[in-house]
Design a protein around this motif. Structure first.
Motif, PDB file in Angstrom:
ATOM      1  N   ARG A 142       0.823  -1.212   0.000  1.00  0.00           N
ATOM      2  CA  ARG A 142       0.000   0.000   0.000  1.00  0.00           C
ATOM      3  C   ARG A 142       0.852   1.254   0.000  1.00  0.00           C
ATOM      4  O   ARG A 142       0.548   2.238  -0.673  1.00  0.00           O
ATOM      5  CB  ARG A 142      -0.906   0.014   1.239  1.00  0.00           C
ATOM      6  CG  ARG A 142      -1.913  -1.106   1.336  1.00  0.00           C
ATOM      7  CD  ARG A 142      -2.510  -1.142   2.732  1.00  0.00           C
ATOM      8  NE  ARG A 142      -1.479  -1.382   3.744  1.00  0.00           N
ATOM      9  CZ  ARG A 142      -1.668  -1.351   5.045  1.00  0.00           C
ATOM     10  NH1 ARG A 142      -2.873  -1.074   5.529  1.00  0.00           N
ATOM     11  NH2 ARG A 142      -0.671  -1.592   5.889  1.00  0.00           N
ATOM     12  N   SER A 143       1.896   1.253   0.789  1.00  0.00           N
ATOM     13  CA  SER A 143       2.755   2.437   0.924  1.00  0.00           C
ATOM     14  C   SER A 143       4.203   2.041   0.745  1.00  0.00           C
ATOM     15  O   SER A 143       4.626   0.971   1.183  1.00  0.00           O
ATOM     16  CB  SER A 143       2.561   3.063   2.310  1.00  0.00           C
ATOM     17  OG  SER A 143       2.911   2.122   3.318  1.00  0.00           O
ATOM     18  N   LEU A 192      10.444   2.326  11.774  1.00  0.00           N
ATOM     19  CA  LEU A 192       9.455   2.604  12.823  1.00  0.00           C
ATOM     20  C   LEU A 192       8.158   3.184  12.289  1.00  0.00           C
ATOM     21  O   LEU A 192       7.183   3.308  13.032  1.00  0.00           O
ATOM     22  CB  LEU A 192      10.056   3.596  13.839  1.00  0.00           C
ATOM     23  CG  LEU A 192      11.357   3.176  14.513  1.00  0.00           C
ATOM     24  CD1 LEU A 192      11.853   4.298  15.437  1.00  0.00           C
ATOM     25  CD2 LEU A 192      11.170   1.892  15.295  1.00  0.00           C
ATOM     26  N   TYR A 193       8.126   3.551  11.022  1.00  0.00           N
ATOM     27  CA  TYR A 193       6.971   4.291  10.493  1.00  0.00           C
ATOM     28  C   TYR A 193       5.824   3.387  10.055  1.00  0.00           C
ATOM     29  O   TYR A 193       4.731   3.868   9.781  1.00  0.00           O
ATOM     30  CB  TYR A 193       7.403   5.176   9.323  1.00  0.00           C
ATOM     31  CG  TYR A 193       8.412   6.226   9.705  1.00  0.00           C
ATOM     32  CD1 TYR A 193       8.156   7.097  10.761  1.00  0.00           C
ATOM     33  CD2 TYR A 193       9.625   6.346   9.026  1.00  0.00           C
ATOM     34  CE1 TYR A 193       9.091   8.055  11.134  1.00  0.00           C
ATOM     35  CE2 TYR A 193      10.555   7.303   9.384  1.00  0.00           C
ATOM     36  CZ  TYR A 193      10.290   8.147  10.434  1.00  0.00           C
ATOM     37  OH  TYR A 193      11.206   9.089  10.794  1.00  0.00           O
ATOM     38  N   GLY A 194       6.067   2.095   9.954  1.00  0.00           N
ATOM     39  CA  GLY A 194       4.989   1.183   9.581  1.00  0.00           C
ATOM     40  C   GLY A 194       4.663   1.159   8.106  1.00  0.00           C
ATOM     41  O   GLY A 194       3.598   0.650   7.723  1.00  0.00           O
ATOM     42  N   HIS A 216      -2.677   4.385   4.190  1.00  0.00           N
ATOM     43  CA  HIS A 216      -3.234   3.138   4.721  1.00  0.00           C
ATOM     44  C   HIS A 216      -4.732   3.294   4.992  1.00  0.00           C
ATOM     45  O   HIS A 216      -5.526   2.387   4.710  1.00  0.00           O
ATOM     46  CB  HIS A 216      -2.503   2.742   6.002  1.00  0.00           C
ATOM     47  CG  HIS A 216      -1.116   2.244   5.752  1.00  0.00           C
ATOM     48  ND1 HIS A 216      -0.285   1.783   6.742  1.00  0.00           N
ATOM     49  CD2 HIS A 216      -0.404   2.147   4.598  1.00  0.00           C
ATOM     50  CE1 HIS A 216       0.875   1.406   6.216  1.00  0.00           C
ATOM     51  NE2 HIS A 216       0.827   1.635   4.920  1.00  0.00           N
ATOM     52  N   ARG A 217      -5.108   4.428   5.541  1.00  0.00           N
ATOM     53  CA  ARG A 217      -6.544   4.648   5.830  1.00  0.00           C
ATOM     54  C   ARG A 217      -7.369   4.627   4.544  1.00  0.00           C
ATOM     55  O   ARG A 217      -8.408   3.989   4.465  1.00  0.00           O
ATOM     56  CB  ARG A 217      -6.708   6.001   6.535  1.00  0.00           C
ATOM     57  CG  ARG A 217      -8.144   6.309   6.974  1.00  0.00           C
ATOM     58  CD  ARG A 217      -8.226   7.736   7.462  1.00  0.00           C
ATOM     59  NE  ARG A 217      -8.069   8.689   6.370  1.00  0.00           N
ATOM     60  CZ  ARG A 217      -7.516   9.897   6.510  1.00  0.00           C
ATOM     61  NH1 ARG A 217      -7.052  10.283   7.671  1.00  0.00           N
ATOM     62  NH2 ARG A 217      -7.436  10.699   5.465  1.00  0.00           N
ATOM     63  N   GLU A 218      -6.871   5.299   3.527  1.00  0.00           N
ATOM     64  CA  GLU A 218      -7.647   5.408   2.288  1.00  0.00           C
ATOM     65  C   GLU A 218      -7.584   4.144   1.442  1.00  0.00           C
ATOM     66  O   GLU A 218      -8.433   3.941   0.573  1.00  0.00           O
ATOM     67  CB  GLU A 218      -7.168   6.617   1.470  1.00  0.00           C
ATOM     68  CG  GLU A 218      -7.341   7.945   2.179  1.00  0.00           C
ATOM     69  CD  GLU A 218      -8.794   8.250   2.516  1.00  0.00           C
ATOM     70  OE1 GLU A 218      -9.696   7.748   1.800  1.00  0.00           O
ATOM     71  OE2 GLU A 218      -9.040   8.973   3.506  1.00  0.00           O
ATOM     72  N   VAL A 265      -7.867  -6.465   7.056  1.00  0.00           N
ATOM     73  CA  VAL A 265      -7.110  -6.887   8.232  1.00  0.00           C
ATOM     74  C   VAL A 265      -5.971  -5.902   8.499  1.00  0.00           C
ATOM     75  O   VAL A 265      -5.765  -5.445   9.629  1.00  0.00           O
ATOM     76  CB  VAL A 265      -6.556  -8.311   8.044  1.00  0.00           C
ATOM     77  CG1 VAL A 265      -5.593  -8.668   9.175  1.00  0.00           C
ATOM     78  CG2 VAL A 265      -7.705  -9.316   7.975  1.00  0.00           C
ATOM     79  N   ALA A 266      -5.253  -5.547   7.435  1.00  0.00           N
ATOM     80  CA  ALA A 266      -4.136  -4.613   7.596  1.00  0.00           C
ATOM     81  C   ALA A 266      -4.605  -3.255   8.069  1.00  0.00           C
ATOM     82  O   ALA A 266      -3.913  -2.567   8.828  1.00  0.00           O
ATOM     83  CB  ALA A 266      -3.388  -4.473   6.266  1.00  0.00           C
TER      84      ALA A 266
END
Length: 402
Positions: free
Chosen positions: A116-117, A134-136, A335-337, A389-390
């Motif tokens: 996704r990112s 650390l940013y995920g 991630h949200r979008e 899930v993610a």
């Protein structure tokens, strides 16, 4: 042939604003080797820094000259890379001097995974690399191309090599964007055996380039060869999108660079993206036809969260699986979008459960209620569930609820 001339050289930034980095200077002299250290933390780490520098000088067989180190909190892997770069610039030669591997340095590659990112980090900026894991982000791209000035390519290559070994990138895919041409070949020589999961190829216009790069990686790393993600950045590249996407089994995703593409088109990049619609859609079609992931370009305004959210929704609507990020603050927005809606998730769960039941019963067709579901819809449903899930919309053990 005579011996190479040894000359004064330096590597690394200098100045009061430097953080997590250092400057190393070498002056050839006839006197026994001397290492002089300037650091605010030399009373704590002076011996560690000196040992790291001497690991490199010992490996290079340097016994004379003067080395001046101006430290600003550099970690060992940075000290090793900067010192090695300085000595090579001076005309000296020796084997690579590598740091100890971090616990996640051998994290396995996965062909199919969330993308996704992907966060770009300049390959000459150790202070940004240290916190990258650390940013995920689903992927961290250590960039050796556009974000690195030409004069810093050699040092950045060693920094990225050492960062792949010494830093724990968490759950993020370990990615490296190499340069074009001979510089790119040098990049591969330096990083290929240090477990980059995926190598990004810039400005790809032919399938032959993809095949040749895959062959080089296979030669260097064997079974551990990285996957490839070609970047389309020109009209010619867009025109050959499917051939590029299907050029080699190691290609896992296809992306495009809209800044360079817009420049070549002579059409300024606009908010609605009308000038690049065909290119973006072509990238999605080519990637899907080749069975790989289409990944969208970056959104360049790091202050415009609303614009980024709208951009992600638009690109996801076209079929893209992910977005490029140039700042950590963009990652949660992406991630949200990219997370599906509740209704999309509910339907996907029904399809996935029906598909599993059909498999258990040995049935070739999947039905949800009275409707038959085609295989591409089933595949999309699995991907939607994974995204849910993610994104936290479904629990990891959602299937245990029955």
């Amino acid at each position: 042939m005579g011996e190479a001339r040894i000359k004064p050289a330096s590597a690394g930034p200098a100045g009061e604003h430097v953080r997590s980095d250092l400057n190393v200077r070498f002056e050839p002299t006839s006197e026994p080797l001397a290492v002089e250290l300037f650091s605010k933390v030399d009373y704590l780490y002076g011996e560690v820094i000196d040992n790291a520098v001497r690991r490199v000088t010992d490996a290079f067989g340097v016994t004379t000259g003067r080395i001046t180190v101006t430290d600003a909190g550099a970690l060992e892997w940075v000290i090793l890379a900067r010192t090695e770069s300085c000595l090579r610039r001076a005309g000296l030669d020796g084997p690579p001097v590598l740091p100890n591997p971090a616990p996640g340095a051998d994290a396995p590659r996965r062909r199919s995974r969330l993308r996704r990112s992907r966060l770009y980090i300049p390959g000459n900026q150790p202070k940004l690399m240290i916190s990258g894991g650390l940013y995920g982000a689903d992927g961290i791209i250590l960039d050796l191309e556009d974000s690195v000035p030409p004069a810093e390519k050699d040092t950045a290559r060693l920094l990225v090599r050492n960062a792949l070994i010494a830093l724990d990138w968490g759950q993020s895919e370990r990615m490296v964007r190499i340069n074009q041409g001979p510089l790119g070949e040098e990049d591969l020589d330096a990083v290929a055996i240090h477990n980059p999961h995926t190598v990004l190829l810039p400005k790809v216009e032919t399938e032959e380039l993809v095949s040749a790069t895959a062959e080089t990686l296979q030669h260097l790393a064997g079974e551990g060869a990285a996957f490839l993600m070609p970047i389309l950045e020109s009209p010619r590249g867009i025109h050959r999108a499917f051939e590029i996407a299907s050029a080699d089994p190691s290609v896992v995703a296809l992306t495009l660079g809209l800044e360079d593409l817009s420049a070549e088109l002579g059409a300024p990049r606009t908010t609605d993206g009308s000038e690049s619609f065909l290119a973006r859609q072509t990238t999605v079609f080519a990637a899907r036809a080749a069975g790989i992931q289409p990944i969208a370009s970056v959104f360049s305004d790091i202050e415009d969260e609303g614009g980024l959210a709208a951009y992600v929704r638009r690109e996801r609507g076209l079929g893209f699986d992910g977005i490029g990020c140039i700042h950590p603050r963009q990652i949660p927005v992406v991630h949200r979008e990219m997370t599906p809606s509740e209704s999309e998730t509910e339907r996907a769960v029904r399809v996935v459960r029906a598909a599993r039941e059909a498999e258990e019963q040995g049935l070739g067709a999947v039905a949800v209620g009275s409707k038959m579901v085609d295989p591409p819809v089933v595949q999309q449903a699995f991907r939607t569930v994974e995204l849910a899930v993610a994104g936290g919309l479904l629990a990891k053990d959602w299937d245990a609820e029955g």
